[in-house]
Design a protein around this motif. Structure first.
Motif, PDB file in Angstrom:
ATOM      1  N   LEU A  84      57.618  19.443 -45.448  1.00 62.00           N
ATOM      2  CA  LEU A  84      57.508  18.043 -45.051  1.00 62.00           C
ATOM      3  C   LEU A  84      56.327  17.912 -44.100  1.00 62.00           C
ATOM      4  O   LEU A  84      56.272  18.596 -43.075  1.00 62.00           O
ATOM      5  CB  LEU A  84      58.784  17.570 -44.352  1.00 62.00           C
ATOM      6  CG  LEU A  84      60.086  17.649 -45.167  1.00 62.00           C
ATOM      7  CD1 LEU A  84      61.268  17.189 -44.314  1.00 62.00           C
ATOM      8  CD2 LEU A  84      59.986  16.824 -46.437  1.00 62.00           C
ATOM      9  N   LEU A  85      55.369  17.072 -44.452  1.00 63.95           N
ATOM     10  CA  LEU A  85      54.180  16.855 -43.620  1.00 63.95           C
ATOM     11  C   LEU A  85      54.276  15.481 -42.992  1.00 63.95           C
ATOM     12  O   LEU A  85      54.099  14.460 -43.667  1.00 63.95           O
ATOM     13  CB  LEU A  85      52.912  16.977 -44.466  1.00 63.95           C
ATOM     14  CG  LEU A  85      51.574  16.649 -43.773  1.00 63.95           C
ATOM     15  CD1 LEU A  85      51.342  17.565 -42.580  1.00 63.95           C
ATOM     16  CD2 LEU A  85      50.416  16.772 -44.756  1.00 63.95           C
ATOM     17  N   GLN A 121      54.174  14.292 -48.237  1.00 60.25           N
ATOM     18  CA  GLN A 121      53.549  13.525 -47.166  1.00 60.25           C
ATOM     19  C   GLN A 121      54.457  12.382 -46.707  1.00 60.25           C
ATOM     20  O   GLN A 121      54.909  11.570 -47.513  1.00 60.25           O
ATOM     21  CB  GLN A 121      52.223  12.940 -47.638  1.00 60.25           C
ATOM     22  CG  GLN A 121      51.236  13.970 -48.153  1.00 60.25           C
ATOM     23  CD  GLN A 121      49.979  13.318 -48.680  1.00 60.25           C
ATOM     24  OE1 GLN A 121      49.109  12.894 -47.908  1.00 60.25           O
ATOM     25  NE2 GLN A 121      49.864  13.224 -49.983  1.00 60.25           N
ATOM     26  N   ILE A 122      54.693  12.321 -45.411  1.00 62.90           N
ATOM     27  CA  ILE A 122      55.421  11.214 -44.792  1.00 62.90           C
ATOM     28  C   ILE A 122      54.463  10.534 -43.829  1.00 62.90           C
ATOM     29  O   ILE A 122      54.127  11.083 -42.777  1.00 62.90           O
ATOM     30  CB  ILE A 122      56.672  11.708 -44.019  1.00 62.90           C
ATOM     31  CG1 ILE A 122      57.493  12.696 -44.856  1.00 62.90           C
ATOM     32  CG2 ILE A 122      57.500  10.522 -43.550  1.00 62.90           C
ATOM     33  CD1 ILE A 122      58.114  12.107 -46.088  1.00 62.90           C
ATOM     34  N   TRP A 123      53.975   9.361 -44.191  1.00 59.35           N
ATOM     35  CA  TRP A 123      53.075   8.610 -43.310  1.00 59.35           C
ATOM     36  C   TRP A 123      53.889   7.622 -42.490  1.00 59.35           C
ATOM     37  O   TRP A 123      54.535   6.728 -43.043  1.00 59.35           O
ATOM     38  CB  TRP A 123      52.031   7.860 -44.137  1.00 59.35           C
ATOM     39  CG  TRP A 123      50.965   8.735 -44.724  1.00 59.35           C
ATOM     40  CD1 TRP A 123      50.907  10.093 -44.691  1.00 59.35           C
ATOM     41  CD2 TRP A 123      49.797   8.300 -45.439  1.00 59.35           C
ATOM     42  NE1 TRP A 123      49.785  10.544 -45.341  1.00 59.35           N
ATOM     43  CE2 TRP A 123      49.081   9.464 -45.809  1.00 59.35           C
ATOM     44  CE3 TRP A 123      49.302   7.056 -45.795  1.00 59.35           C
ATOM     45  CZ2 TRP A 123      47.889   9.404 -46.528  1.00 59.35           C
ATOM     46  CZ3 TRP A 123      48.104   7.001 -46.514  1.00 59.35           C
ATOM     47  CH2 TRP A 123      47.404   8.163 -46.863  1.00 59.35           C
ATOM     48  N   ALA A 216      60.058   9.269 -37.256  1.00 56.23           N
ATOM     49  CA  ALA A 216      59.442   9.754 -38.494  1.00 56.23           C
ATOM     50  C   ALA A 216      60.267  10.889 -39.098  1.00 56.23           C
ATOM     51  O   ALA A 216      60.414  10.979 -40.327  1.00 56.23           O
ATOM     52  CB  ALA A 216      58.021  10.230 -38.218  1.00 56.23           C
ATOM     53  N   PHE A 217      60.808  11.737 -38.249  1.00 54.79           N
ATOM     54  CA  PHE A 217      61.647  12.837 -38.729  1.00 54.79           C
ATOM     55  C   PHE A 217      62.922  12.292 -39.377  1.00 54.79           C
ATOM     56  O   PHE A 217      63.371  12.808 -40.410  1.00 54.79           O
ATOM     57  CB  PHE A 217      61.992  13.764 -37.573  1.00 54.79           C
ATOM     58  CG  PHE A 217      62.805  14.969 -37.958  1.00 54.79           C
ATOM     59  CD1 PHE A 217      62.341  15.853 -38.919  1.00 54.79           C
ATOM     60  CD2 PHE A 217      64.036  15.214 -37.373  1.00 54.79           C
ATOM     61  CE1 PHE A 217      63.087  16.969 -39.280  1.00 54.79           C
ATOM     62  CE2 PHE A 217      64.791  16.318 -37.726  1.00 54.79           C
ATOM     63  CZ  PHE A 217      64.319  17.203 -38.682  1.00 54.79           C
ATOM     64  N   ASP A 218      63.492  11.244 -38.796  1.00 55.67           N
ATOM     65  CA  ASP A 218      64.671  10.610 -39.398  1.00 55.67           C
ATOM     66  C   ASP A 218      64.347  10.084 -40.799  1.00 55.67           C
ATOM     67  O   ASP A 218      65.131  10.242 -41.731  1.00 55.67           O
ATOM     68  CB  ASP A 218      65.166   9.460 -38.516  1.00 55.67           C
ATOM     69  CG  ASP A 218      65.768   9.945 -37.204  1.00 55.67           C
ATOM     70  OD1 ASP A 218      66.126  11.135 -37.124  1.00 55.67           O
ATOM     71  OD2 ASP A 218      65.873   9.128 -36.262  1.00 55.67           O
ATOM     72  N   VAL A 219      63.177   9.451 -40.941  1.00 54.13           N
ATOM     73  CA  VAL A 219      62.752   8.948 -42.254  1.00 54.13           C
ATOM     74  C   VAL A 219      62.573  10.114 -43.225  1.00 54.13           C
ATOM     75  O   VAL A 219      62.985  10.036 -44.397  1.00 54.13           O
ATOM     76  CB  VAL A 219      61.443   8.151 -42.126  1.00 54.13           C
ATOM     77  CG1 VAL A 219      60.886   7.784 -43.507  1.00 54.13           C
ATOM     78  CG2 VAL A 219      61.663   6.895 -41.299  1.00 54.13           C
ATOM     79  N   ALA A 220      61.970  11.198 -42.752  1.00 53.99           N
ATOM     80  CA  ALA A 220      61.737  12.359 -43.613  1.00 53.99           C
ATOM     81  C   ALA A 220      63.050  12.961 -44.100  1.00 53.99           C
ATOM     82  O   ALA A 220      63.158  13.380 -45.260  1.00 53.99           O
ATOM     83  CB  ALA A 220      60.922  13.410 -42.858  1.00 53.99           C
ATOM     84  N   LEU A 221      64.046  13.001 -43.230  1.00 47.66           N
ATOM     85  CA  LEU A 221      65.351  13.548 -43.633  1.00 47.66           C
ATOM     86  C   LEU A 221      66.010  12.669 -44.692  1.00 47.66           C
ATOM     87  O   LEU A 221      66.622  13.173 -45.643  1.00 47.66           O
ATOM     88  CB  LEU A 221      66.260  13.680 -42.411  1.00 47.66           C
ATOM     89  CG  LEU A 221      65.873  14.741 -41.370  1.00 47.66           C
ATOM     90  CD1 LEU A 221      66.897  14.776 -40.250  1.00 47.66           C
ATOM     91  CD2 LEU A 221      65.751  16.116 -42.017  1.00 47.66           C
TER      92      LEU A 221
END
Length: 369
Positions: A84-85, A121-123, A216-221
């Motif tokens: 996860l970036l 990619q997580i922007w 952002a980490f919450d969104v990535a999870l």
């Protein structure tokens, strides 16, 4: 006799043995066809309930039936590690085409290739710039001329499609900064552990940055759960973090390490916060409640600013701090130059390349505004 031989076969009499035999064969064949069709339909329905289809030829796991944020999930390659970036922060110099190209080729593609990985990619971007707005207010109209290109959601969505980014979400750094600055983040420890106020360097923007990374980490999870991404590593970078040459980071070299945090070796402060890489255990421990993790016991609370605090958090959570010399070609992209020496310890090699290309690009765009 000839009439009997030339007589066509007909089943006018359904009770004849020949007609009963032909009718039985026909019904048996139809039954097989119906069974086969129903079996294939039920199997396909079962696969759609799983939202996953597996190709017998490539081994790739298709996520076409899954969606996140209205976009189809990517196809997962089970032979590669999943990373996860998180690209988190105000867009700033990321709106320069050279900065975008450096990011995609020197960070995203290079890490993906070197680590034998599939990078997601997580922007998580802010169109506002809290620090810039504070400087404009403090320094006056002359400082406002030193602006980055103005952008909007439509432009970012264009870049999302161009660079095949699964997740793009926006937040307002100015609103977060203002909300945080309205209440005290400081606390005192006893004389035994150092006197005075030792929390976030008394700077709301540090807390606001940690809060953005946590969000952002919450969104990535949520993305990883929805798209069935079994990730092993997480990388945090910034939109204005420019690597002028391919980043030689290979996370497969750290397979024997557990709960690690890789930072820039040349960083003059205790821990670099522009770019770092973590394994899954460290990421879940550190970032799940990132802002709350700054509330350390006084035994782990050193005097100073944000960087000593982050190092103290890593020690408190027993996360191994590792340093890499591979980030020496990376720096911050400013309005019309790359600040290669920012945060660098004296004697650190300056490996910035292609700086003139960035400068020419930045000046051309700013002149056209």
């Amino acid at each position: 006799m000839d009439q009997v031989q030339n007589r066509p076969l007909r089943c006018d009499d359904r009770t004849s043995w020949r007609c009963r035999w032909l009718f039985s064969i026909l019904m048996f064949s139809v039954g097989l066809l119906v069974f086969g069709f129903n079996y294939r339909s039920l199997k396909k329905l079962g696969d759609s309930d799983q939202h996953v289809g597996v190709s017998n030829y490539s081994g790739m796991v298709s996520n076409k039936q899954r969606y996140f944020g209205g976009r189809p999930c990517p196809t997962i390659d089970p032979t590669k590690r999943q990373i996860l970036l998180l690209n988190v922060g105000s867009v700033r110099s990321f709106m320069y085409p050279t900065a975008q190209r450096f990011y995609y080729s020197n960070q995203f593609e290079t890490i993906q290739n070197n680590s034998n990985a599939q990078v997601h990619q997580i922007w998580y971007f802010s169109l506002h710039d809290a620090m810039k707005e504070q400087e404009d207010t403090r320094k006056g109209p002359a400082h406002r001329k030193k602006q980055f290109p103005v952008t909007n959601l439509t432009h970012l969505q264009y870049l999302q499609n161009l660079y095949n980014v699964p997740v793009l979400e926006l937040y307002n750094s100015s609103a977060t900064y203002q909300a945080i600055s309205n209440y005290s983040l400081n606390r005192k420890c006893s004389e035994t552990h150092g006197s005075g106020l030792h929390f976030f360097k008394r700077s709301p923007h540090i807390y606001a940055q940690a809060r953005a990374i946590q969000s952002a980490f919450d969104v990535a999870l949520k993305y990883a759960t929805a798209c069935k991404v079994e990730w092993s590593y997480l990388i945090r970078t910034r939109p204005d973090y420019i690597c002028t040459s391919p980043l030689g980071l290979n996370l497969s070299q750290y397979l024997s390490q557990e709960k690690f945090f890789i930072q820039d070796e040349g960083w003059v402060f205790k821990v670099a916060d522009f770019f770092y890489a973590l394994d899954r255990a460290a990421a879940e421990s550190l970032l799940t409640n990132f802002t709350e993790n700054y509330h350390l016991p006084c035994d782990f609370t050193p005097p100073g600013g944000a960087e000593p605090f982050l190092k103290a958090i890593l020690n408190y959570q027993q996360i191994n701090l590792l340093s890499s010399p591979l980030l020496n070609m990376c720096a911050l992209g400013r309005t019309d130059f790359i600040q290669c020496d920012f945060g660098r310890a004296k004697g650190t090699p300056k490996l910035c390349r292609n700086v003139a290309e960035y400068v020419a690009d930045a000046r051309k765009i700013r002149a056209s505004q």
